[in-house]
Design a protein around this motif. Structure first.
Motif, mmCIF file in Angstrom:
data_model
loop_
_atom_site.group_PDB
_atom_site.id
_atom_site.type_symbol
_atom_site.label_atom_id
_atom_site.label_comp_id
_atom_site.label_asym_id
_atom_site.label_seq_id
_atom_site.Cartn_x
_atom_site.Cartn_y
_atom_site.Cartn_z
ATOM 1 N N MET A 1 34.469 37.114 32.574
ATOM 2 C CA MET A 1 34.827 35.927 33.334
ATOM 3 C C MET A 1 33.689 34.918 33.272
ATOM 4 O O MET A 1 32.546 35.238 32.923
ATOM 5 C CB MET A 1 35.130 36.274 34.796
ATOM 6 N N ASP A 2 34.016 33.636 33.578
ATOM 7 C CA ASP A 2 33.016 32.572 33.648
ATOM 8 C C ASP A 2 32.828 32.133 35.093
ATOM 9 O O ASP A 2 33.728 32.329 35.940
ATOM 10 C CB ASP A 2 33.461 31.366 32.827
ATOM 11 N N TYR A 36 34.728 42.731 36.551
ATOM 12 C CA TYR A 36 34.531 41.733 35.508
ATOM 13 C C TYR A 36 33.073 41.702 35.068
ATOM 14 O O TYR A 36 32.166 42.111 35.808
ATOM 15 C CB TYR A 36 34.911 40.333 36.014
ATOM 16 N N ARG A 39 30.518 36.219 31.482
ATOM 17 C CA ARG A 39 30.266 35.794 30.106
ATOM 18 C C ARG A 39 29.358 34.563 30.034
ATOM 19 O O ARG A 39 28.404 34.509 29.279
ATOM 20 C CB ARG A 39 31.599 35.473 29.412
ATOM 21 N N LYS A 40 29.674 33.547 30.861
ATOM 22 C CA LYS A 40 28.937 32.289 30.816
ATOM 23 C C LYS A 40 28.928 31.658 32.201
ATOM 24 O O LYS A 40 29.899 31.778 32.959
ATOM 25 C CB LYS A 40 29.565 31.321 29.801
ATOM 26 N N ALA A 63 38.131 26.768 28.227
ATOM 27 C CA ALA A 63 37.966 28.191 27.912
ATOM 28 C C ALA A 63 39.009 29.050 28.618
ATOM 29 O O ALA A 63 39.595 29.957 28.018
ATOM 30 C CB ALA A 63 36.559 28.646 28.291
ATOM 31 N N VAL A 64 39.275 28.769 29.883
ATOM 32 C CA VAL A 64 40.209 29.604 30.632
ATOM 33 C C VAL A 64 41.654 29.278 30.275
ATOM 34 O O VAL A 64 42.523 30.162 30.246
ATOM 35 C CB VAL A 64 39.965 29.482 32.153
ATOM 36 N N GLU A 68 40.163 31.971 26.061
ATOM 37 C CA GLU A 68 38.868 32.476 25.602
ATOM 38 C C GLU A 68 38.267 33.431 26.623
ATOM 39 O O GLU A 68 37.507 34.333 26.282
ATOM 40 C CB GLU A 68 37.897 31.308 25.360
ATOM 41 N N VAL A 69 38.584 33.211 27.893
ATOM 42 C CA VAL A 69 38.091 34.050 28.977
ATOM 43 C C VAL A 69 39.247 34.222 29.961
ATOM 44 O O VAL A 69 39.987 33.279 30.228
ATOM 45 C CB VAL A 69 36.847 33.404 29.644
ATOM 46 N N CYS A 71 39.315 34.766 33.216
ATOM 47 C CA CYS A 71 39.173 34.373 34.617
ATOM 48 C C CYS A 71 38.014 33.392 34.767
ATOM 49 O O CYS A 71 36.985 33.509 34.102
ATOM 50 C CB CYS A 71 38.930 35.618 35.481
ATOM 51 N N LEU A 72 38.192 32.411 35.664
ATOM 52 C CA LEU A 72 37.142 31.460 36.022
ATOM 53 C C LEU A 72 36.944 31.531 37.527
ATOM 54 O O LEU A 72 37.902 31.402 38.291
ATOM 55 C CB LEU A 72 37.535 30.033 35.612
#
Length: 519
Positions: A1-2, A36, A39-40, A63-64, A68-69, A71-72
């Protein structure tokens, strides 16, 4: 997740905003609890309002939404966006965004209405706050209150926020331990610039004498210029236009279309007189030549003030035996900083200058410009009153040109729209008054410049002193634009690297193709 973390640059009074570090700790804790891995981390330190660009927010959303990911995580809805429903609707049921403080999940069907309601509440709060701040500031400015930190040389009253000269002594001369007041430094700046000292020479003189700013920094030419062009030293309230013009403050205009004073009536006589300020600005911009200017303050090199870097458009200044891109020298980012050996560029420009004058026809616009400038440069029979009038006319013309340029670029859009007509009227009225005054004092007449044309230019240049050589070049040339050399240490090729922008008569439009080539 980000993780998407945001905190406004300015925390408003009464608002307790969670720090970015604290937000990150909470986000990582949530990730651990829910299985989770972070990631960034996207960090923002800016407003979330609609007119603010948020590249990191855009990247996190992309990204979400693109998968690409999965979860945000965001600390709270008002940290996510202040645009209301339009910001959250695209993610509902399509991408998982966790709003930790409200305990809401964009993929949970039961949370949809809550997310939309909270987003609209955040938008409504921002709208109300923005309106209140705007209204309050407008009222305070109409009363002549200075809302920011007082400029150098001035001090703001704690209660009224009205300005006055700062005459409190501070140790600004290191040699001899002499104390000066900031206002004495400001007065000296206006006085010496009006007498013909260049901003670069004055800054150098201050630094040699040990004079420092109130923060202890060294003076630079641009810091001297910033004081000279600022209307506040005449007692006027100003606002910053923002964008590229943020260093060129403009007069604040109230709802009646009037300028507003930021000093009390009894303080106004102590401010810089309008005629002194106007003269200093004309001299600084080159619109008025001071015949008795000290040699220290007058550049004598032939191309001083005319050199431009083709890559960034900034001036090129003489450093040793070469002209170098000033922007690069000052630490700025120039992708192709130009540098050229002084003797080589001067030989090329003088040859081109001589050839251009020799080939000019009788009605060539360049000859008209040269005649106008020579008449303005010399005029020994005219008194100071006429010289002042001519300089004011030129400065007024440039002010009107600047208004039209700002107008074309959309400067007077949005909240700045109310300044458009007052600034237009003020610029036109100034030019009308300057033209009327000039017509009262002097008339036209033919100017004899045959000594400079018909093949005489090269000989005239050879026999002239350095100051006159510079003046002769400036009669016919507005700018010399230089590109970066293709290889270091190579032979100078003027035809490939140099574009000369020739002078045009007063009021005439410059050649568009010539400027395009220079750019």
């Amino acid at each position: 997740m980000d993780l998407l973390l945001r905190k406004s640059k300015i925390v408003r009074e009464g608002e307790r905003a969670l720090s970015i570090r604290a937000q990150e700790e909470r986000g990582r804790a949530w990730a651990d609890e829910n299985g989770y891995c972070v990631r960034k981390v996207w960090k923002e330190n800016l407003s979330a309002w609609s007119d603010v660009e948020r590249p990191k927010y855009d990247a996190a959303m992309s990204a979400v939404l693109n998968g690409e990911v999965p979860c945000l995580w965001v600390y709270a809805l008002d940290r996510f966006s202040r645009k209301g429903a339009e910001a959250v609707v695209p993610i509902l049921g399509k991408a998982r965004v966790i709003f930790d403080y409200e305990r809401l999940d964009s993929m949970d069907e039961r949370d949809r209405r809550w997310i939309i309601d909270r987003a609209e509440n955040a938008r409504e709060y921002s709208q109300r706050l923005s309106y209140n701040v705007r209204t309050t500031k407008g009222k305070q400015r109409n009363e002549g209150r200075w809302l920011a930190k007082a400029p150098f040389g001035l001090v703001a009253d704690k209660d009224t926020r009205r300005l006055s000269p700062d005459r409190s002594p501070y140790l600004c001369i290191l040699k001899g331990r002499t104390e000066l007041s900031p206002w004495e430094v400001v007065v000296r700046i206006f006085t010496e610039i009006a007498e013909g000292v260049s901003s670069r020479a004055l800054a150098r003189k201050f630094n040699q004498e040990g004079i420092r700013s109130s923060t202890g920094k060294y003076w630079r030419a641009d810091s001297v210029r910033a004081i000279v062009i600022h209307p506040v030293y005449e007692g006027w309230l100003t606002v910053s236009p923002g964008g590229k013009n943020h260093k060129s403050p403009v007069h604040y205009i109230n709802d009646k279309g009037e300028r507003v004073r930021c000093v009390e009536r009894d303080v106004l006589p102590d401010m810089i007189p309008a005629d002194v300020a106007a003269r200093a600005r004309r001299v600084l911009s080159g619109n008025q030549i001071v015949d008795n200017a000290p040699a220290e303050g007058r550049p004598t090199h032939a191309l001083s003030g005319k050199m431009r870097c083709a890559s960034c458009g900034h001036a090129m200044v003489l450093d040793g035996k070469s002209y170098n891109c000033q922007h690069r020298a000052a630490g700025g980012a120039c992708t192709g900083p130009a540098s050229v050996w002084r003797p080589a560029i001067e030989r090329y420009v003088v040859a081109a200058w001589s050839a251009r004058l020799h080939s000019a026809e009788d009605q060539d616009s360049l000859l008209i410009a040269v005649a106008e400038r020579w008449h303005a440069l010399t005029r020994p029979e005219e008194g100071d009153e006429v010289k002042e009038a001519r300089a004011e006319y030129k400065a007024a013309s440039e002010q009107l040109d600047k208004f039209h340029e700002d107008d074309r670029q959309g400067f007077y859009a949005g909240r700045s729209a109310k300044y458009r007509i007052p600034h237009k009227n003020a610029a036109e009225q100034r030019l009308d008054a300057a033209e009327e005054r000039l017509n009262e004092l002097t008339g036209g007449g033919r100017i004899d410049i045959t000594w400079l044309i018909e093949g005489h230019a090269a000989e005239t240049w050879r026999t002239a002193d350095p100051q006159l050589q510079r003046d002769l070049i400036h009669l016919a040339i507005d700018n010399v634009v230089v590109t970066k050399a293709s290889q270091q240490g190579g032979r100078f090729k003027g035809d490939e690297r140099v574009t000369i922008v020739w002078a045009t008569p007063e009021g005439a439009e410059p050649d568009a193709d010539e400027f395009e080539r220079a750019a």
